[in-house]
Design an enzyme around this catalytic site. Structure first.
Site, mmCIF file in Angstrom:
data_model
loop_
_atom_site.group_PDB
_atom_site.id
_atom_site.type_symbol
_atom_site.label_atom_id
_atom_site.label_comp_id
_atom_site.label_asym_id
_atom_site.label_seq_id
_atom_site.Cartn_x
_atom_site.Cartn_y
_atom_site.Cartn_z
ATOM 1 N N GLU A 6 -5.973 6.973 7.247
ATOM 2 C CA GLU A 6 -6.521 7.758 6.145
ATOM 3 C C GLU A 6 -7.756 8.524 6.575
ATOM 4 O O GLU A 6 -8.462 8.105 7.480
ATOM 5 C CB GLU A 6 -6.930 6.829 4.992
ATOM 6 C CG GLU A 6 -5.780 6.438 4.119
ATOM 7 C CD GLU A 6 -6.193 5.473 3.030
ATOM 8 O OE1 GLU A 6 -7.352 5.028 3.013
ATOM 9 O OE2 GLU A 6 -5.330 5.187 2.188
ATOM 10 N N ARG A 64 -4.492 -8.823 -10.711
ATOM 11 C CA ARG A 64 -4.990 -10.167 -11.007
ATOM 12 C C ARG A 64 -6.400 -10.049 -11.570
ATOM 13 O O ARG A 64 -6.949 -8.956 -11.643
ATOM 14 C CB ARG A 64 -5.034 -10.980 -9.707
ATOM 15 C CG ARG A 64 -5.821 -10.232 -8.632
ATOM 16 C CD ARG A 64 -6.119 -11.043 -7.419
ATOM 17 N NE ARG A 64 -6.527 -10.221 -6.303
ATOM 18 C CZ ARG A 64 -7.751 -9.766 -6.073
ATOM 19 N NH1 ARG A 64 -8.719 -10.057 -6.923
ATOM 20 N NH2 ARG A 64 -8.042 -9.020 -5.027
ATOM 21 N N LYS A 68 0.824 -1.207 0.000
ATOM 22 C CA LYS A 68 0.000 0.000 0.000
ATOM 23 C C LYS A 68 0.858 1.257 0.000
ATOM 24 O O LYS A 68 0.522 2.256 -0.625
ATOM 25 C CB LYS A 68 -0.932 0.005 1.213
ATOM 26 C CG LYS A 68 -2.088 -0.954 1.056
ATOM 27 C CD LYS A 68 -3.267 -0.550 1.929
ATOM 28 C CE LYS A 68 -4.512 -1.297 1.546
ATOM 29 N NZ LYS A 68 -4.482 -2.726 1.879
#
Lengths: 501, 162
Positions: free
Chosen positions: A202, A294, A118
């Site tokens: 966040e 993916r 991240k």
């Protein structure tokens, strides 16, 4: 580059069957893997070859890189498809495949590492000027320091595990007083789930939506997008309803967000299928959340609206071929919608349920798919992910897709195992969902109106009548057998042909 | 003919007024209902309206509602089990936290312990008001599915009344 004629599917359940289905159409042989006790599951029984990885923890079975690579080599496969979860975003596995002379169907390990973390992914996004949610993504982890950062960002804030995903190690903190205990909880969950308790903080956006862009890139410098999916309906950060187009995007915003997505894949030199996840606020501001390097669980929604086969494209890219379409040739038509059926009981605080899927029903409707790793008669245990099936529809517009999905939930069931089926139907019938007021806090905000009301007397009378009229201990109604399950996929192939020719 | 069955674990009574191979009239909670079977085994109302029906053994899915039917009265009232306050693990997991001590009195809905299973935390709450009589596990221990996690003894009725 070499033509792929045999693939090892390093996964289980519905995604293994999904990939096998395309490979069968392409004339590619499939090797499946399974763990002890899964011998009778369709992903094992339907493959050209299937091998047991034995028993024990996942590290001995679906996460055992050496066993899987050795098996691929022994059986003469040229490539490994990782599906989602398990080894799909594990760069050391990607490298090990390459070292063994196998093609890993996915991006390069370098990009996977960059986007899998991240913090490094966010640093990269800053570099190329993609908007990020205000937050602290640094290395300092002292509780007091993190609390100061949270104050600086301004409450409400979100604490997230750096290595995380799937909602594990995540906490929303509404006020300063709750910060310390939430941090402890997030760390404990993160340590247990990922072996790493590093967190980031966040800003928590109000009324946000989860909008993601499906991207596809080849080794010839083509970086395309396949439009958006809205996946705002989530419970404990697990998506449960997904759709495209998003009711929140107009043409201009769609243009901006898809352009941002392909700007990212171009900058990364990305390869294969990927998803860029964004949070969209009510003012039309969007922020990069993360990239999944993916195939995504909800990829069928995109297949429904584009008529394309994303697995076939993954294989093309892995063979080094260019993508067959230009951006302007990719059209979004009608509306795609998916629900995820989980083995859990919404009326008992969503506790996982176990038992036998006695029967899946069938339907006469057109343009729908049931992607499942189970057949009527299979046991569901708590050993693996509780998602037992995905039901996906295509409709001319959102209302038609929605009505069709509600009807299918009644027809398909399944019967015999407690699932979230009725809860999903309640979501689809909720006035806020009909209005497209799909924010990520939907299931919390509408908690009370999503509660089940007890069945009516009339409904009970119907059950009694059917019990008395139909022979005891018999399975009745339009029941799906195993060949019908793949039939649902063939149906989409038919639609695909119809859409293209 | 009067019948006493169990629907989704609850006892119910109803009366079959008329039945042949393809149709039935029954009386349930003072109302009379007429249904018949279609060729494919689905049910229809006396207005010929289709009712989407699936059946596998005792499990039914009728117009989107789930039913489990047993053709007899409940063997024992489910309430009997709850009154004892036996709390079993809903799935295999690890005991993460215990909030109570032996002998402690707890209110209905009070958190008793946290079980970690499938990497998520589940709080087990008191199904009744009672006294903690048994705590067979310690924090950190693994438990199997359907294992008794805690024993609660219901508070005497008069105490509940105050």
């Amino acid at each position: 580059m070499e033509k792929i004629t045999k693939i090892l599917m390093a996964n289980r359940g519905e995604i293994s069957r999904r990939v096998q289905s395309t490979c069968r159409e392409l004339g590619i042989k499939m090797v499946a893997i399974y763990s002890e006790g899964e011998e009778s599951l369709p992903h094992a029984t339907e493959a050209d070859q299937a091998f047991s990885l034995g028993s024990g923890p996942l590290s001995e079975t679906y996460l055992n890189q050496k066993k899987i690579i050795d098996l691929a080599l022994k059986t003469g496969c040229q490539a490994i498809h990782p599906g989602y979860g398990f080894l799909s975003e594990n760069s050391s596995f990607t490298k090990a495949c390459k070292a063994a002379g196998l093609i890993f169907i996915g991006p390069t390990p370098e990009v996977m590492e960059l986007m899998g973390d991240k913090q490094s992914s966010k640093k990269k996004m800053e570099e190329i000027q993609v908007p990020l949610i205000p937050g602290y993504h640094g290395d300092r982890q002292e509780p007091e320091f993190l609390k100061d950062q949270a104050k600086k960002i301004g409450f409400p804030v979100l604490i997230k595990a750096s290595a995380g995903g799937g909602g594990k190690g995540m906490r929303i903190v509404l006020k300063e007083a709750d910060f310390s205990s939430a941090l402890d909880g997030a760390r404990r969950e993160a340590m247990n789930a990922f072996g790493d308790d590093k967190v980031l903080i966040e800003k928590y956006l109000l009324n946000p939506r989860h909008i993601e862009i499906q991207v596809f890139s080849d080794s010839h410098g083509n970086h395309l997008h396949l439009f958006e999916r809205e996946c705002s309906i989530q419970r404990r950060y697990q998506k449960i309803v997904e759709e495209s187009p998003s009711p929140a995007l107009n043409a201009e915003l769609r243009q901006k967000m898809t352009a941002t997505a392909t700007k990212i894949t171009s900058a990364l030199g990305y390869l294969g299928a990927g998803t860029l996840e964004f949070m969209l606020d009510e003012f039309g501001n969007y922020y990069f959340l993360e990239m999944n390097t993916r195939l995504q669980v909800e990829h069928p929604v995109t297949e429904m609206i584009t008529g394309l086969d994303l697995v076939a494209w993954q294989i093309l890219v892995a063979e080094g071929k260019p993508l067959p379409l230009k951006q302007e040739q990719i059209m979004s038509r009608g509306h795609g919608m998916e629900v995820r059926l989980y083995a859990e009981d919404p009326d008992q605080e969503f506790l996982p349920s176990t038992g036998t899927i006695k029967a899946f029903g069938d339907s006469e409707l057109r343009d729908w798919r049931l992607d499942t790793g189970y057949r009527s008669g299979n046991e569901v245990s708590t050993q693996f992910d509780p998602m037992i099936a995905k039901l996906i529809v295509w409709g001319e517009d959102r209302e038609r897709a929605r009505h069709k999905l509600i009807q299918l939930l009644k027809q398909i069931g399944p019967v015999g195992l407690v699932t979230n089926r009725h809860y999903l139907a309640r979501i689809l019938q909720h006035p806020a969902f009909i209005d497209g007021a799909t924010t990520t806090d939907f299931v919390v905000k509408h908690k009370d109106s999503l509660k089940r009301s007890p069945p009516t007397d009339e409904a009970q009378a119907r059950a009694l009548a059917l019990a008395l009229l139909s022979p005891e201990q018999k399975t009745i109604g339009a029941i799906m057998n195993s060949s019908n399950v793949s039939g649902a996929w063939d149906q989409l192939s038919g639609f695909r042909m119809g859409g293209r020719l | 003919m009067r019948k006493e069955w169990t629907v989704n674990g609850e006892p119910i009574q109803f009366e079959v007024l008329k039945q042949n191979a393809k149709s039935i009239s029954l009386k349930f909670k003072e109302k009379i209902y007429h249904y018949s079977l279609r060729e494919d085994g689905s049910l229809e109302t006396d207005q010929n309206e289709l009712i989407i029906s699936l059946r596998a053994g005792d499990d039914f899915l009728i117009d989107g509602e789930d039913f489990n039917l047993v053709r007899s009265k409940p063997a024992r009232l489910a309430a009997g089990k709850n009154a004892q306050g036996s709390l079993k693990s809903p799935m295999p997991g690890k005991i993460l936290k215990i909030f109570v001590e032996l002998g402690q009195e707890v209110d209905l809905g009070e958190p008793l312990l946290v079980l970690e299973a499938m990497k998520m935390e589940h709080t087990i709450k008191a199904p009744i008001a009672g006294t903690v009589k048994g705590l067979p596990f310690a924090v950190g221990e693994q438990v199997k599915s359907q294992t008794e996690l805690i024993q609660l003894q219901a508070l005497p009725a008069k105490e509940l009344a105050t």
